[in-house]
Design a protein around this motif. Structure first.
Motif, short mmCIF file in Angstrom:
data_model
loop_
_atom_site.label_atom_id
_atom_site.label_comp_id
_atom_site.label_asym_id
_atom_site.label_seq_id
_atom_site.Cartn_x
_atom_site.Cartn_y
_atom_site.Cartn_z
N UNK A 175 0.82 -1.21 0.00
CA UNK A 175 0.00 0.00 0.00
C UNK A 175 0.85 1.26 0.00
N UNK A 176 1.95 1.24 0.75
CA UNK A 176 2.80 2.42 0.87
C UNK A 176 4.26 2.00 1.04
N UNK A 177 5.15 2.86 0.57
CA UNK A 177 6.59 2.66 0.74
C UNK A 177 7.19 3.95 1.28
N UNK A 178 8.14 3.83 2.20
CA UNK A 178 8.77 5.00 2.79
C UNK A 178 10.28 4.83 2.82
N UNK A 179 10.98 5.93 2.56
CA UNK A 179 12.43 6.00 2.68
C UNK A 179 12.75 7.11 3.68
N UNK A 180 13.71 6.83 4.56
CA UNK A 180 14.14 7.79 5.59
C UNK A 180 15.63 8.08 5.38
N UNK A 181 15.96 9.03 4.51
CA UNK A 181 17.38 9.23 4.19
C UNK A 181 18.26 9.49 5.41
N UNK A 190 12.12 13.09 9.32
CA UNK A 190 10.90 12.65 8.66
C UNK A 190 11.22 11.77 7.47
N UNK A 191 10.25 10.97 7.07
CA UNK A 191 10.42 10.07 5.94
C UNK A 191 9.85 10.65 4.67
N UNK A 192 10.07 9.93 3.57
CA UNK A 192 9.57 10.32 2.26
C UNK A 192 8.72 9.19 1.72
N UNK A 193 7.48 9.49 1.35
CA UNK A 193 6.61 8.51 0.72
C UNK A 193 6.99 8.40 -0.75
N UNK A 194 7.20 7.16 -1.22
CA UNK A 194 7.61 6.93 -2.61
C UNK A 194 6.71 5.88 -3.24
N UNK A 195 6.66 5.89 -4.56
CA UNK A 195 5.86 4.91 -5.29
C UNK A 195 6.63 3.63 -5.59
N UNK A 196 7.94 3.74 -5.68
CA UNK A 196 8.78 2.56 -5.88
C UNK A 196 10.11 2.81 -5.21
N UNK A 197 10.82 1.73 -4.90
CA UNK A 197 12.10 1.85 -4.21
C UNK A 197 12.98 0.67 -4.61
N UNK A 198 14.28 0.94 -4.64
CA UNK A 198 15.25 -0.11 -4.94
C UNK A 198 15.67 -0.78 -3.65
N UNK A 202 19.11 -1.99 3.02
CA UNK A 202 17.84 -1.28 3.10
C UNK A 202 17.54 -0.65 1.76
N UNK A 203 16.42 0.05 1.66
CA UNK A 203 16.13 0.75 0.42
C UNK A 203 17.26 1.72 0.08
N UNK A 204 17.50 1.91 -1.19
CA UNK A 204 18.49 2.88 -1.63
C UNK A 204 18.23 4.22 -0.96
N UNK A 262 7.11 4.55 11.52
CA UNK A 262 8.23 4.66 10.60
C UNK A 262 8.50 3.37 9.82
N UNK A 263 7.45 2.82 9.16
CA UNK A 263 7.67 1.61 8.36
C UNK A 263 8.34 1.94 7.04
N UNK A 264 8.99 0.95 6.46
CA UNK A 264 9.44 1.04 5.07
C UNK A 264 8.38 0.51 4.12
N UNK A 265 7.68 -0.54 4.56
CA UNK A 265 6.69 -1.19 3.70
C UNK A 265 5.39 -1.34 4.49
N UNK A 266 4.29 -0.82 3.93
CA UNK A 266 2.96 -1.01 4.52
C UNK A 266 2.16 -1.86 3.55
#
Length: 264
Positions: free
Chosen positions: A8-14, A19-27, A32-34, A177-181
């Motif tokens: 449903x959702x993906x998040x990256x926390x550089x 705060x995190x960033x909501x993204x549509x796709x992630x490597x 962890x995610x790029x 603070x999830x990466x994957x929902x």
């Protein structure tokens, strides 16, 4: 057999604890995610800085714009290049793990110091393997980022819905603070996941995630309250740890996207 569970959702926390960033796709990568938690702030004693002691960090909002990270706080904005770093190596400890990091640049450290009101440095982890984390459950050592322990956190939608049914003031998933929902059918069913695949990426569930005071920080106001830990403590405590979501690791690199189906 395909699962009814969908991303449903993906998040990256550089930057760790910002705060995190909501993204549509992630490597997905081993660490962890790029770009996920490759940076963090340390104080004058080279100790990590988190929302636990400085809840105002939730008010720093990063963006990834081309080859830069841009951070905004209190109407002021600063940016630095993703590949930027100084030469001197710094030894730090992220909870129980030793790690090697480098300072990004002096101007970034000065900007964060000015915004926070105390001396700090913005540092980054560069190489895969500069921090290792041992899983006692799996008896395996993983190359990880600057996240608290494991590189990914997955949460099912019904876990949050179930919690919100018990809370007077509803909260959003960003508290955890999830990466994957993922969409789920019952609360906390993700606890029982073992191995699964999203797109072409294989994941391994390591353990349920023990939660700390950070989830009581309202990220919109940086105000600490007693919830949701007080309510979670009534039904999600195991061996003195309050559990919500699961820590997972990635077994091969690849792209995952909102809408992808989990396959078991």
């Amino acid at each position: 057999m395909k699962s009814t569970h969908i991303v449903k959702e993906l998040f990256v926390y550089p930057i760790k604890s910002l705060a995190g960033i909501s993204v549509q796709s992630a490597k997905a990568e081993e660490m962890g995610f790029e770009y996920d938690r490759r940076w963090m702030l340390i104080d004058g004693e080279n100790q990590l800085i988190t929302q636990r002691e400085h809840p105002v960090l939730s008010q720093f909002y990063p963006k990834i714009i081309d080859d830069k990270i841009e951070v905004t706080n209190l109407g002021k904005t600063h940016s630095f290049y993703i590949d930027e770093s100084l030469a001197n190596l710094i030894a730090v400890t992220v909870w129980d793990d030793e790690s090697i990091v480098v300072e990004v640049n002096k101007s970034s450290s000065e900007w964060f110091s000015n915004q926070l009101g105390f001396t700090c440095k913005l540092v980054k982890i560069i190489n895969n393997g500069d921090r290792k984390h041992k899983s006692t459950k799996l008896n395996t050592t993983f190359n990880v980022s600057l996240a608290d322990g494991y590189p990914y956190l997955l949460v099912g939608s019904e876990s949050l819905n179930n919690l919100n049914e018990k809370l007077k003031d509803k909260i959003g998933i960003e508290r955890f603070r999830p990466n994957i929902v993922i969409s789920s059918t019952t609360a906390h069913e993700e606890d029982s996941f073992d191995q699964f695949q999203i797109g072409k990426v294989h994941f391994q569930n390591v353990k349920p995630c023990g939660r700390c005071i950070m989830v009581n920080n309202n990220p919109e106001t940086s105000r600490i309250t007693k919830e949701p830990l007080r309510t979670l403590n009534t039904y999600r405590t195991v061996n003195n740890s309050i559990l919500f979501g699961v820590n997972i690791v990635c077994q091969n690199p690849g792209i995952i996207t909102v809408g992808d189906v989990l396959e078991f």
